[in-house]
Each structure stands twice: as C-alpha cells, then as structure tokens.
Design an enzyme around this catalytic site. Structure first.
Site, PDB file in Angstrom:
ATOM      1  N   HIS A 141       0.878  -1.171   0.000  1.00  0.00           N
ATOM      2  CA  HIS A 141       0.000   0.000   0.000  1.00  0.00           C
ATOM      3  C   HIS A 141       0.922   1.231   0.000  1.00  0.00           C
ATOM      4  CE1 HIS A 141      -2.802   2.951   1.800  1.00  0.00           C
ATOM      5  NE2 HIS A 141      -3.780   2.132   1.444  1.00  0.00           N
ATOM      6  N   ASP A 218       3.068  -4.631   7.834  1.00  0.00           N
ATOM      7  CA  ASP A 218       1.849  -3.831   7.729  1.00  0.00           C
ATOM      8  C   ASP A 218       0.671  -4.799   7.876  1.00  0.00           C
ATOM      9  OD1 ASP A 218      -0.482  -2.681   6.803  1.00  0.00           O
ATOM     10  OD2 ASP A 218       0.362  -1.942   4.926  1.00  0.00           O
ATOM     11  N   GLN A 221      -4.672  -5.121   6.936  1.00  0.00           N
ATOM     12  CA  GLN A 221      -5.717  -5.970   6.369  1.00  0.00           C
ATOM     13  C   GLN A 221      -5.760  -7.353   7.013  1.00  0.00           C
ATOM     14  OE1 GLN A 221      -7.920  -4.928   4.266  1.00  0.00           O
ATOM     15  NE2 GLN A 221      -6.971  -2.974   3.745  1.00  0.00           N
ATOM     16  N   LYS A 244     -10.176  -0.811  10.583  1.00  0.00           N
ATOM     17  CA  LYS A 244     -10.291  -1.974   9.704  1.00  0.00           C
ATOM     18  C   LYS A 244     -10.630  -3.220  10.517  1.00  0.00           C
ATOM     19  CE  LYS A 244      -7.230  -0.209   6.183  1.00  0.00           C
ATOM     20  NZ  LYS A 244      -7.981   0.438   5.114  1.00  0.00           N
ATOM     21  N   CYS A 382      -4.860   2.576  -3.691  1.00  0.00           N
ATOM     22  CA  CYS A 382      -3.602   3.048  -3.092  1.00  0.00           C
ATOM     23  C   CYS A 382      -2.467   2.063  -3.305  1.00  0.00           C
ATOM     24  CB  CYS A 382      -3.764   3.341  -1.602  1.00  0.00           C
ATOM     25  SG  CYS A 382      -4.797   4.755  -1.281  1.00  0.00           S
TER      26      CYS A 382
END
Lengths: 424, 149
Positions: A141, A218, A221, A244, A382
């Site tokens: 991202h 990261d 998600q 999220k 993104c």
C-alpha cells in the site's frame, strides 16, 4: 469456475457455508447493515477500505464520553484515574490480541500509516544511512512505500522492491537474492489490500533475521481475518488500524520489540512523553509513553479494545471458516461471469476479490453497482505499482468481513450481469 | 434515477468507438490530465493555426464517462476558433454543475445534453470534466500536468 482455477486457489466446492456461524446474529450487531441505499438493501463489500462498527463499539464510545471522560496520566481526581485505567486496559487488550510480550511494546498511534511513519522516522533516521537499503514488496500500500521513500531521499539509502508473480505472490527467491548486508529494514504487508495475498511472514522474518535485519509488517488488512501472534511470526514491528477491525477511525497501534523501541529516539515531542523538562534539558518517559506525545485518543483506544473483544469473542475458527466459504463462493460465482478476470490468485488469500470485467472501466462498474445498493471499491486501491505490474489502470474490488453472506455475493454477481447488459 | 440517463446510448457509443482517439503528428500544444482518485489519465493534443483548432485528438485510459466526454469534445471544438472552443467549454461546465432540477435546454446544449445525467452523480462530474480541463490547459499553453483534484 474451471477445474484448473479451483486447483490453483485450493478452493473446493462449497457445501454449506454458514452452518455453524450465526452470521445473521452478527449482522444484528451492526445497525448500518440494515440500511437501504438507493432504495435497495445495502450490500457492503468495501471492508478493506473500512469496516462497519458493532453497537458494542458505539456504546463503549458513548459511555466513555457520558461517564468516564477526563485527561489521562495527569489528574489525581477520580475521572482521570478512571480514564487512565480504561486507556491502559485497552493497551493490555491489544497486547494480548497480538500476543506481545508486554503492553510496553504497544504504542497507540492514529493508525497503520502513523505506525509505519513512526518506525521510518525514529528507527530509520537513527539506523539507516547512505548506501543502506530498505526492502519492500511490489504489493505494498502507498503507506508502506512513501514513508520509506522519504527516508531514502533524506538519508541517501536505496529502496529495493521484491517482485511479485502473475498470481500476486512474492517471488521468494528474488527476495532472498535481494537480502544483503546493506539491507537495514524489510517492510512488508501481511495481507495485500488489492490482491488479498497472504504473505509468508514467518519465512520472510527467518530469512531477514539471518542477516540481523529487522522486519516491519503492515498488518492493516490481516488482523480482521487471521489470528496474528507477533511472537510466533517473529517480526520486530507490526502496524494495525482500529477502523479496519470494526473499531473507530483515528486510532491504531504499533507493536515494537521492546529492545528496539527502547533504543529508538522519540518520534514527536510534547506533553506526556517526558520525565522532566527544563530549558536546558528534557528527559523522556519510559515505553510506551515515550512515543505518545500529547493527549491521546482515549475514546478511540477504548473503542478499539471493545472492537477487539467483540471480534475475538466470536472465535477465530468459526470466523475463518465462514470467511473462507464466502470468499470461495465469491470466486465461484464471479468466475461464471463472462469476460471477468481475477487480479490476484495467490496460493493463500483472504478477504478480497479484485477483478476486471471486459473492457469496462471499474469506475463505471462501481457507479452501476452503487445504484443497486452495492458498495465496492474501484480504482487503484492506493497500490498504483500493483496496477502497473498487471498493466491495468484500476480494478473493481469486493472485500469481505465477518458479516457478509453468500446472498450478498449473489447480489454482486447479479449486479455485474446488469453491468454487462448495459454495456453490451 | 435510471442508470440509462447517465449511460445514454450516445455515451456508450462514444465509449466504444471514440472519435479522434489517436495521436497528432504535429501538435502545437498538448496537455496531460490525471484524476488521482480513479487513475484516469488522458492526453489532449491540438493543432492550432491562426487561432483556429485545425485538429484535436486524445489518448489515454478512463471510464466511459470520461472517454465519451473527450470524444464529444473533440467533435465539438474541431474547426472552431480558440475563443469559440472556450465558449463551448463554459457551456459544458455550466451544464454539468447546474442545479439538478434546472431544466436542460436541449436545443442550446445540443450534443452536450447527454451529459446532463452526470449532475446526479457528484463523484462522476470530475470524470466528465477531465478532458475539457485538459484541453483548457493545453490551450493555455500550460506545459504542466493538470489535475481535477
């Protein structure tokens, strides 16, 4: 779906996707899912952008402002003590959720983006210099690209990129080739927001640690779909966002290995991150306050912890099998649509179905689906380098959460047939 | 509203077979327009001689609305003087930003009238306007990229 495709995605036929998970009971906790949009019942398939919030989170936030609000870590009065306890309990919840060794390893931030920026600024500027390399992947991202690019511009370090294959998996051999003494950080996404790929983090960490290279993950998600255990993964930093994960916006967390966080300089200066201040000299607080300058987002932290309690209360086993079934069903249902091509068929996938449909631009698809009450994301998500990799300007993305149903997938498929009809 | 109002046959036809969708061999000015929101990218090139648009063409990728809008635009401004083209641009802008309930004078709007449906889709107004802003930038001899954001 063709046999070959089924084999490729390791997706068997769907038997009964919702047999032991009460998805409709869960949906009752999310008032927004009862909305009608453009006269039709809402089908919310934009969960990778942000998830909806259960009543429990709304209530916890409301209760905080109605009954518990005061500034933390300061007052000797009752409410300040109460708010401080709630805030620190939220930190414990997050530490437990990620299985950190201690709550000192959890820094509250505004979200994944700030978590990554914190590491790029604080760790990066203290440890990365001209000639060094930062290694990321081609499926990052923008928030796990730009902070490192900025670091590289300022320090003269070099950004290197692990390529991905046509299925959307990283090419592991290339990753191994790219690792060297020059590499000072590996920053990689756990689950890709545009492809749904689950990266083999544990394996990546093992290889990087062989060179003593720290790994930042990261996890924006990942955490709403997979059980994450930072000690099991072995990573050094793990960044997450509350919104999220069915929690409020504007709050998130950074997990950092204590020895690393301890050695890192503060990221922002201000109140709450100091031991003592004089005009000659300031001494900084211990972890994790050192990284939390200013009055934090107390209500957000409490809302985030409530969301985590809600979510983990359901049970990962139930959740994962329900989500896998819906995703599998979605791949099957969409594979029947003429001229539809999936983007991202990684070996391990979760949460996301990205696709292109004939030569119809995703923006047009998004508008038409919206008229049917179906919310999907269209565009580059993104992840512009991913779009370039697949030589497409954009995709349509349906992203799922625990409350989505196979009926909603049917509505999506129906909507896509409508798109084809309009454009034929 | 009916989606057919947004995706009228004329728009779908222009999307499928856009007019002047090509490069110019001898452009006198050109510009690139980019919508960072959706990644639509369009290049508009013009051949202007004695203040008259002798030729105009576009390339790039975008949604049906942006492509059809670019296509219709090229057919409308080709052969016109630069001030005339700018007047058409103003007409177009007035149309897509006009009040939703304001009646559209089909006679006056002419070929532009098909874009009246865009008014109901605020997120799509930028798509329709991209080519026009790009042409405007090219005509203003602005060499830099313009953006609808």
């Amino acid at each position: 779906m063709s046999e070959a495709l089924l084999e490729k995605t390791k997706m068997g036929p769907v038997a009964c996707p919702i047999d032991f998970f009460d998805v409709y009971g869960v949906r009752d906790d999310f008032p927004i899912l009862r909305s009608r949009v453009r006269g039709k019942p809402l089908v919310y398939l934009d969960n990778a952008a942000t998830t909806q919030k259960p009543l429990q989170v709304v209530e916890a936030t409301r209760a905080y402002y109605e009954k518990q609000n005061a500034n933390i870590h300061r007052g000797v009065h009752y409410l300040s003590e109460l708010a401080t306890n709630k805030y620190e309990a939220a930190r414990e919840t997050i530490a437990g959720f990620l299985n950190a060794e201690s709550a000192r390893e959890i820094v509250f931030t505004s979200g994944t983006t700030e978590s990554i920026n914190l590491v790029a600024y604080s760790f990066g500027r203290a440890n990365i210099k001209a000639g060094d390399e930062v290694l990321i992947s081609a499926m990052e991202h923008h928030s796990n690209i730009v902070p490192w690019q900025m670091l590289c511009e300022q320090t003269g370090a070099k950004l290197r990129v692990i390529p991905i294959d046509d299925n959307g998996d990283i090419i592991f051999e290339e990753f191994e080739t790219l690792l060297s003494e020059k590499t000072k950080m590996v920053a990689i996404v756990h689950v890709s927001n545009s492809l749904g790929t689950i990266n083999p983090i544990k394996k990546i960490v093992e290889r990087a640690h062989a060179f003593d290279i720290p790994v930042l993950v990261d996890g924006a998600q990942a955490v709403s779909h997979l059980k994450v255990d930072v000690q099991e993964l072995g990573c050094d930093f793990y960044a997450i966002s509350s919104h999220k994960l069915f929690g409020p916006t504007g709050i998130g967390a950074l997990y950092g290995r204590e020895s690393l966080l301890d050695a890192m300089p503060p990221y922002q200066g201000g109140g709450d991150m100091i031991k003592s201040v004089s005009f000659e000299r300031t001494t900084y607080s211990e972890l994790p306050s050192k990284f939390e300058a200013g009055t934090p987002n107390m209500a957000g932290a409490i809302g985030m912890a409530t969301a985590i309690d809600y979510f983990t209360g359901i049970g990962y086993d139930k959740l994962e099998s329900h989500e896998d079934a819906v995703l599998r069903y979605a791949h099957e249902a969409l594979a029947d649509i003429p001229d539809l091509k999936f983007i991202g068929m990684a070996k391990a996938k979760t949460g996301v179905v990205s696709f292109v449909l004939s030569d119809i631009h995703p923006h047009d698809i998004g508008t038409i689906l919206d008229q049917n009450g179906i919310a999907v994301r269209t565009g580059h998500h993104c992840t512009q380098p991913v779009m370039e990799r697949f030589k497409i300007p954009a995709t349509t993305r349906a992203s799922f959460a625990l409350y989505n149903t196979v009926d909603e997938v049917d509505r999506l498929a129906e909507g896509l047939h409508g798109v084809l009809n309009l454009f034929k | 509203m009916d989606l057919r109002e947004l995706y009228q046959q004329v728009i779908l036809d222009h999307n499928k077979n856009p007019k002047n969708f090509r490069s110019l061999e001898h452009p006198t000015c050109a510009s690139e327009g980019y919508n960072p929101l959706c990644g639509d990218r369009i290049n508009v090139a013009l051949e202007v001689e004695d203040d008259v648009i002798k030729d105009v063409a576009f390339t790039g990728s975008g949604c049906a609305i942006s492509k059809a809008s670019a296509s219709v635009m090229t057919t409308l401004v080709k052969g016109k003087s630069v001030p005339e083209a700018e007047e058409v641009f103003r007409q177009f802008q007035a149309l897509i930003t006009s009040d939703l309930n304001a009646p559209v004078d089909v006679q006056e709007a002419g070929k532009l009238a098909v874009f009246a449906g865009v008014r109901e889709f605020p997120t799509r107004v930028k798509c329709a306007a991209l080519a026009w802003h790009t042409m405007q930038a090219a005509l203003a001899e602005e060499d830099k990229k313009i953006s609808t954001e």
